[in-house]
Design an enzyme around this catalytic site. Structure first.
Site, PDB file in Angstrom:
ATOM      1  N   GLU A 142     -10.040   4.162   0.800  1.00  0.00           N
ATOM      2  CA  GLU A 142      -8.776   5.394   2.014  1.00  0.00           C
ATOM      3  C   GLU A 142     -10.077   5.591   3.189  1.00  0.00           C
ATOM      4  OE1 GLU A 142      -6.273   5.217   2.137  1.00  0.00           O
ATOM      5  OE2 GLU A 142      -6.108   4.708   0.328  1.00  0.00           O
TER       6      GLU A 142
ATOM      7  N   ASP B  12      -5.128  -3.767   5.076  1.00  0.00           N
ATOM      8  CA  ASP B  12      -4.685  -4.211   3.212  1.00  0.00           C
ATOM      9  C   ASP B  12      -4.123  -5.328   2.867  1.00  0.00           C
ATOM     10  OD1 ASP B  12      -5.238  -1.385   1.577  1.00  0.00           O
ATOM     11  OD2 ASP B  12      -3.594  -0.089   2.587  1.00  0.00           O
TER      12      ASP B  12
ATOM     13  N   TYR C  72      -4.019  -6.483  -2.881  1.00  0.00           N
ATOM     14  CA  TYR C  72      -5.000  -5.886  -3.974  1.00  0.00           C
ATOM     15  C   TYR C  72      -4.531  -6.049  -5.179  1.00  0.00           C
ATOM     16  CZ  TYR C  72      -2.060  -2.302  -0.843  1.00  0.00           C
ATOM     17  OH  TYR C  72      -1.849  -1.493   0.026  1.00  0.00           O
TER      18      TYR C  72
END
Length: 348
Positions: free
Chosen positions: A299, A311, A314
């Site tokens: 973060e 992003d 992931y």
């Protein structure tokens, strides 16, 4: 009487027909008012429909229209190609964790069934520069469904955009944060966990920076997460960790009011030092892969002041693939920074 070869051919054709008929399918439609006076009234509804003939378990990915979180869920353009500025959140999310979280992180749709979700676009987009005008609003059509082996499998929905003419107020201001409060909505036990996580994140950041300064050539650890070594890529990552390491994680503001069970945390990149913690964060280990400390690294890398990572993907497996296929994106991917810092399993 059918020959054995003809019988086999007919059987294969029948099996193929069944396979085709059982193919999963989704559609996503955006609807709302055609004329909007003031961006605070720019609210749309997305309808996600199972157009196939099998039950689908769909992950409530924060970047998908199934989530109400103000992520970059929509593509919004006018006739000239102008787009509003994205001012919403960037989140840490792991499909495997969301699958383990169970029903609260998954939407189940039977064939023909739909679900409708309302989105307030003013929470994530600022139209000040793009201006008044007619916009096409299209939802992100990438979804992840859970297969029979409990794996997340991508599926692209057939999309239908919405046309809306916006006039008047073009942006809203987010409520001011309480600068003096370290915690918002955090219990005593959560505050204790955060104290430990912040300390561990500080150590992760310092260790990652020390490693980068000491290793200015290709190493397994660097290439695994950031791809083929170049001086430019090394400089990008080192600059990020220089900024991250200069942060004091214990002085961040932590907001514990998010209840999304499949998401770890999120931030507003321009609001330095405030981290919103969600359900998956509290179930994560303090250190190690997809840990609390690693989440804080993830973060913090999103903050504009620290480099403003994206992003792109992931999860460890997907991040390793990104390092191979697109290292320039890998050096700007938040999860890649987290896994580099966690270094679990350890790489030299």
């Amino acid at each position: 009487m059918f020959s054995s070869s003809l019988r086999a051919t007919l059987f294969a054709l029948a099996a193929s027909a069944v396979a085709v008929s059982a193919a999963p399918g989704l559609s996503v439609k955006v609807a709302g008012p055609s004329n909007v006076a003031g961006v605070e009234n720019l609210k749309v509804k997305t309808t996600v429909t199972n157009t196939g003939d099998e039950i689908l378990k769909i992950l409530n990915d924060p970047n998908s229209p199934l989530s109400k979180l103000p992520a970059n869920t929509f593509s919004i353009t006018d006739a000239k190609g102008a787009t509003p500025a994205f001012t919403g959140i960037k989140a840490k999310y792991a499909p495997a964790t969301a699958i383990a979280a169970g029903k609260d992180a998954i939407t189940v749709l039977a064939p023909g069934q739909s679900v409708e979700v309302e989105h307030d676009l003013s929470e994530a987009y600022n139209f000040s520069k793009s201006g008044e005008g007619a916009y096409s609003v299209e939802a992100n059509n990438l979804f992840y469904i859970v297969d029979s082996n409990n794996n997340a499998v991508p599926i692209y929905a057939k999309g239908e955009a919405h046309q809306a003419k916006l006039t008047g107020k073009l942006a809203v201001v987010r409520p001011a944060e309480l600068k003096r409060a370290t915690y918002n909505g955090c219990s005593a036990s959560q505050q204790s966990l955060l104290t430990t996580a912040a300390s561990s994140a500080q150590s992760y950041a310092a260790s990652a920076l020390s490693y980068l300064r000491a290793n200015t050539a290709a190493t397994t650890r660097f290439t695994t997460w950031f791809g083929t070594y170049t001086d430019a890529r090394h400089t990008t990552v080192q600059n990020h960790f220089t900024q991250i390491s200069s942060n004091t994680f214990s002085s961040y503001k932590y907001d514990c009011t998010c209840t999304d069970s499949g998401t770890y945390a999120y931030v507003y990149p321009a609001s330095f030092g405030t981290v919103y913690l969600c359900g998956a964060f509290w179930n994560a280990p303090t250190t190690g892969t997809d840990s609390k400390a690693g989440t804080l690294i993830h973060e913090s890398s999103h903050f504009t002041a620290n480099g403003g990572t994206q992003d792109y993907t992931y999860g460890q497996s997907s991040c390793k693939s990104l390092a191979i296929s697109n290292p320039n994106n890998a050096v700007n991917n938040a999860d890649s920074h987290e896994y580099f810092a966690e270094n679990n399993p350890a790489l030299a």
